[in-house]
Design a protein around this motif. Sequence first.
Motif, PDB file in Angstrom:
ATOM      1  N   MET A 183      48.278  47.778  55.715  1.00 40.96           N
ATOM      2  CA  MET A 183      47.768  47.941  54.356  1.00 40.96           C
ATOM      3  C   MET A 183      47.959  46.679  53.539  1.00 40.96           C
ATOM      4  SD  MET A 183      46.134  50.339  52.802  1.00 40.96           S
ATOM      5  CE  MET A 183      45.073  49.314  51.805  1.00 40.96           C
ATOM      6  N   GLY A 184      48.986  45.898  53.857  1.00 37.48           N
ATOM      7  CA  GLY A 184      49.180  44.628  53.157  1.00 37.48           C
ATOM      8  C   GLY A 184      48.019  43.673  53.403  1.00 37.48           C
ATOM      9  N   ILE A 185      47.557  43.605  54.648  1.00 37.90           N
ATOM     10  CA  ILE A 185      46.423  42.730  54.977  1.00 37.90           C
ATOM     11  C   ILE A 185      45.144  43.240  54.330  1.00 37.90           C
ATOM     12  CG2 ILE A 185      44.959  41.944  56.875  1.00 37.90           C
ATOM     13  CD1 ILE A 185      47.479  41.912  58.624  1.00 37.90           C
ATOM     14  N   ILE A 186      44.898  44.549  54.444  1.00 36.77           N
ATOM     15  CA  ILE A 186      43.694  45.147  53.850  1.00 36.77           C
ATOM     16  C   ILE A 186      43.686  44.917  52.333  1.00 36.77           C
ATOM     17  CG2 ILE A 186      42.510  47.323  53.378  1.00 36.77           C
ATOM     18  CD1 ILE A 186      42.142  46.456  56.223  1.00 36.77           C
ATOM     19  N   GLY A 187      44.813  45.109  51.690  1.00 31.41           N
ATOM     20  CA  GLY A 187      44.891  44.939  50.234  1.00 31.41           C
ATOM     21  C   GLY A 187      44.643  43.509  49.800  1.00 31.41           C
ATOM     22  N   LEU A 188      45.203  42.546  50.517  1.00 31.68           N
ATOM     23  CA  LEU A 188      45.011  41.136  50.169  1.00 31.68           C
ATOM     24  C   LEU A 188      43.541  40.741  50.268  1.00 31.68           C
ATOM     25  CD1 LEU A 188      46.120  38.330  49.502  1.00 31.68           C
ATOM     26  CD2 LEU A 188      46.513  37.991  51.965  1.00 31.68           C
ATOM     27  N   VAL A 189      42.881  41.137  51.347  1.00 22.19           N
ATOM     28  CA  VAL A 189      41.451  40.824  51.504  1.00 22.19           C
ATOM     29  C   VAL A 189      40.646  41.484  50.395  1.00 22.19           C
ATOM     30  CG1 VAL A 189      39.442  41.116  53.007  1.00 22.19           C
ATOM     31  CG2 VAL A 189      41.646  40.494  53.999  1.00 22.19           C
ATOM     32  N   GLY A 190      40.987  42.727  50.050  1.00 22.68           N
ATOM     33  CA  GLY A 190      40.281  43.422  48.984  1.00 22.68           C
ATOM     34  C   GLY A 190      40.415  42.715  47.641  1.00 22.68           C
ATOM     35  N   ALA A 191      41.600  42.244  47.316  1.00 19.81           N
ATOM     36  CA  ALA A 191      41.808  41.546  46.048  1.00 19.81           C
ATOM     37  C   ALA A 191      40.990  40.260  45.978  1.00 19.81           C
ATOM     38  CB  ALA A 191      43.295  41.229  45.872  1.00 19.81           C
ATOM     39  N   LEU A 192      40.937  39.494  47.065  1.00 20.34           N
ATOM     40  CA  LEU A 192      40.151  38.250  47.092  1.00 20.34           C
ATOM     41  C   LEU A 192      38.660  38.533  46.930  1.00 20.34           C
ATOM     42  CD1 LEU A 192      42.018  36.351  49.962  1.00 20.34           C
ATOM     43  CD2 LEU A 192      42.168  35.910  47.500  1.00 20.34           C
ATOM     44  N   LEU A 193      38.181  39.611  47.522  1.00 18.43           N
ATOM     45  CA  LEU A 193      36.761  39.962  47.397  1.00 18.43           C
ATOM     46  C   LEU A 193      36.413  40.362  45.963  1.00 18.43           C
ATOM     47  CD1 LEU A 193      36.278  41.956  50.711  1.00 18.43           C
ATOM     48  CD2 LEU A 193      35.130  39.820  50.098  1.00 18.43           C
TER      49      LEU A 193
END
Length: 458
Positions: free
Chosen positions: A197-207
């Motif tokens: 979830m940490g990886i998914i969340g980081l990518v989501g924030a950048l998008l």
Amino acid sequence: MPSVQPQPSLKENSKLGMREKIGYASGDLASNLIYQTTSIYLLFFYTNIYGISPGAAATMFLVVRLIDAISDPLVGSLVDRTNTRFGRFRPYLLFWAIPFAGLAFLCFTTPDFTEGGKLIYAYVTYIGLSIVYTFVNVPYAALTPALTKNSNEIVSLTSVRMIFANLGGVIVAYFVPFLSNYFGEIASPTRSWQLTMGIIGLVGALLLLFCFFSTKERVKPVNNDAKIKFTDIFEQFAKNRPLVVLSIFFVLIFGVNSISNSIGVYYVTYNLGREDLVGLYALLGSLPAFLCIPLIPWLNRKLGKKALLNLSLILSIVGTLSLLLIPPTMIELILISRVVTAIGTLTAGAFMWALIPETIEYGEYVTGKRLSGLIYSLIGFFFKCGMALGGAIPGLVLSQFGFVANQAQSSQALFGILIGTALIPAIVLALALVNINFYNIDDKKLSQIRAALKERAA
């Protein structure tokens, strides 16, 4: 947010470049990466990893939606009163991207609390995620009618957006199980989900930040001085019939998608006995989007709104009911059924977003106020209610039919899982089919409304 001079006016009927369409669509990709992970896997995480009972988890999903009933319209009215140098809606993407990712990470974190402490922690983090999601998704969705008034561009923009939204579903379906299994080989199950979830969340924030920098707001309210207040929600529901119909439709469509996705994990794991196919089954729920969604503008021109939606829903009903007849050993037919169902629900689910700008203009026509933020907050509340069904209904079904986590299931539990996978979604789809036929804005009426608004503005 401080009130400053708005950005310079651009052509309201502008055609949008592909870069802006992709930039805008990236916002829905971000939301789906985070919220679809929550929708599909959070119930499974709570029951099988964190140790919360299915009944307690189901109750929590319903409580969170009750809180949304208050927070969503409040956020919507706040958004409609916002006026900054970045525009009305875009600033929320900038300031709430990081908190959104952070709360998602915390939802999949497992502190070593007592049973009661675990439940309190789950409530706090899930409620926090839902509220922050509202601060991101309501202004993001309200950007659609703020970018252009061109009907063809809105359908095109929505189609690109839905392709990216379903790309998020594909990524979630494949990479979330892959990442959790990969990290599970080097860490505990609880730690593996946290890292995923940490990886998914980081990518989501950048998008979300990319979406902010790629879009421009062009369309202004006809009556820009109209005072927006929370109670305008009641006037909209009293006078805006298309909004009421569409709100119910959102509950039902997101409900059936969320139910199917959530209980699908259990269906594949226990009824089919093929835990290795969980990722593929979830993937087939999103992958057909890349075939059917690009055809929506053409299908809309050929068939019209109601025929397109009716045919899509009937196809989904046939697909989901077929699971009652297909033996669990016939894996190929079950996967075909999944694809057939997905084509119908994805087409209807994508096209309904293109109808929201019509309800906004209809509301402006009958009330004199353009309430983009408030209306999208209502839609956001209703589709989150639908998504909550994906946790509440499967949780209740599992509890009532005697499901016990992490062991072979009784025939009664397997029957309950089948009912939740096939019969309940078919009933919800049938209700959606009836409901959408009460939608009363056709192309002729929409042209008349826009002409009246243009004359009023002049």
